[in-house]
Write a protein that holds these residues in place. Structure first.
Motif, PDB file in Angstrom:
ATOM      1  N   ALA A  36       0.809  -1.222   0.000  1.00 16.21           N
ATOM      2  CA  ALA A  36       0.000   0.000   0.000  1.00 16.21           C
ATOM      3  C   ALA A  36       0.843   1.272   0.000  1.00 16.21           C
ATOM      4  CB  ALA A  36      -0.940   0.007   1.209  1.00 16.21           C
ATOM      5  N   GLN A  37       2.110   1.190   0.399  1.00 18.73           N
ATOM      6  CA  GLN A  37       2.932   2.394   0.490  1.00 18.73           C
ATOM      7  C   GLN A  37       3.260   2.952  -0.887  1.00 18.73           C
ATOM      8  OE1 GLN A  37       6.348   2.173   3.085  1.00 18.73           O
ATOM      9  NE2 GLN A  37       7.349   3.897   2.081  1.00 18.73           N
ATOM     10  N   TRP A  38       3.938   2.176  -1.720  1.00 23.62           N
ATOM     11  CA  TRP A  38       4.360   2.641  -3.039  1.00 23.62           C
ATOM     12  C   TRP A  38       3.839   1.745  -4.153  1.00 23.62           C
ATOM     13  CZ3 TRP A  38      10.179   4.386  -2.547  1.00 23.62           C
ATOM     14  CH2 TRP A  38      10.216   5.655  -1.955  1.00 23.62           C
ATOM     15  N   PHE A 134       4.160   7.512   4.578  1.00 23.23           N
ATOM     16  CA  PHE A 134       3.088   6.532   4.668  1.00 23.23           C
ATOM     17  C   PHE A 134       2.858   6.201   6.137  1.00 23.23           C
ATOM     18  CE2 PHE A 134       1.918   1.886   4.424  1.00 23.23           C
ATOM     19  CZ  PHE A 134       0.658   2.073   3.852  1.00 23.23           C
ATOM     20  N   THR A 157      -4.823  12.206   4.391  1.00 20.33           N
ATOM     21  CA  THR A 157      -5.044  11.072   3.486  1.00 20.33           C
ATOM     22  C   THR A 157      -5.121  11.598   2.065  1.00 20.33           C
ATOM     23  OG1 THR A 157      -7.439  11.211   3.754  1.00 20.33           O
ATOM     24  CG2 THR A 157      -6.300   9.606   5.140  1.00 20.33           C
ATOM     25  N   ASP A 160      -7.188   6.659  -0.377  1.00 14.76           N
ATOM     26  CA  ASP A 160      -7.177   5.742   0.768  1.00 14.76           C
ATOM     27  C   ASP A 160      -5.767   5.557   1.337  1.00 14.76           C
ATOM     28  OD1 ASP A 160      -6.061   4.275  -1.278  1.00 14.76           O
ATOM     29  OD2 ASP A 160      -7.412   2.563  -1.080  1.00 14.76           O
ATOM     30  N   TRP A 161      -4.845   6.438   0.932  1.00 15.91           N
ATOM     31  CA  TRP A 161      -3.446   6.369   1.377  1.00 15.91           C
ATOM     32  C   TRP A 161      -3.285   7.220   2.626  1.00 15.91           C
ATOM     33  CZ3 TRP A 161       1.064   9.268   2.035  1.00 15.91           C
ATOM     34  CH2 TRP A 161       2.295   8.596   1.856  1.00 15.91           C
TER      35      TRP A 161
END
Length: 170
Positions: A36-38, A134, A157, A160-161
């Protein structure tokens, strides 16, 4: 630290080496289940990401960490954050695109780059150094920045990050 890290000023010609570092970091993150980070696709395969890196390099000052002449880490200092974070109400330096080559994690590359960023901020006569990161994956990256002397400020945010802004007085 068991290896000598040299930090040099970078420029537009270093973008391919920077992208290779980001690509390696994506592989390293993904191997640890952090997608989910990159994301899972290499930076170099994402035209909009390549354009963003090129733009930030021209807006700021890129720094390249090398071991034995080989680029192993990078960050770019800009006088402002990305569009998704509010600007500070005072002069600042902002850490953008900090990454370490996945094969050099745990060798102090990121810490050396952040210490260099603090020194450069001080040399510029600026006392505020900020970064965002993140905030997912149990906040591991947030805690890393705290160990480097940063303090949490605002969370944000993008879609959704989940992100976290941190600052350090220098």
């Amino acid at each position: 630290m068991d290896t000598m890290i040299r930090i040099r000023r970078g420029g537009p010609a270093d973008v391919p080496a920077m992208l290779a570092i980001f690509d390696s970091a994506v592989v390293w993150l993904n191997a640890r289940g952090i997608t989910a980070q990159w994301g899972t696709e290499p930076f170099s395969a994402r035209p909009k990401t390549v354009e963003a890196v090129e733009r930030v390099v021209t807006e700021g000052t890129p720094w390249i960490a090398e071991i034995d002449g080989v680029p192993v880490g990078t960050l770019t200092l800009t006088p402002h954050p990305g569009a998704y974070v509010a600007r500070a109400d005072e002069p600042e330096q902002y850490v953008r695109y900090l990454a370490t080559d996945g094969r050099r994690h745990g060798h102090g590359v990121g810490a050396a780059l952040l210490a260099h960023a603090a020194d450069e901020t001080r040399r510029a006569g600026v006392s505020l150094l900020r970064v965002d990161c993140f905030a997912g994956s149990e906040g591991r990256l947030v805690r890393y920045y705290e160990r480097q002397g940063f303090t949490r400020t605002e969370a944000f945010t993008v879609g959704d990050w989940p992100g976290q802004v941190l600052e350090r007085r220098v």
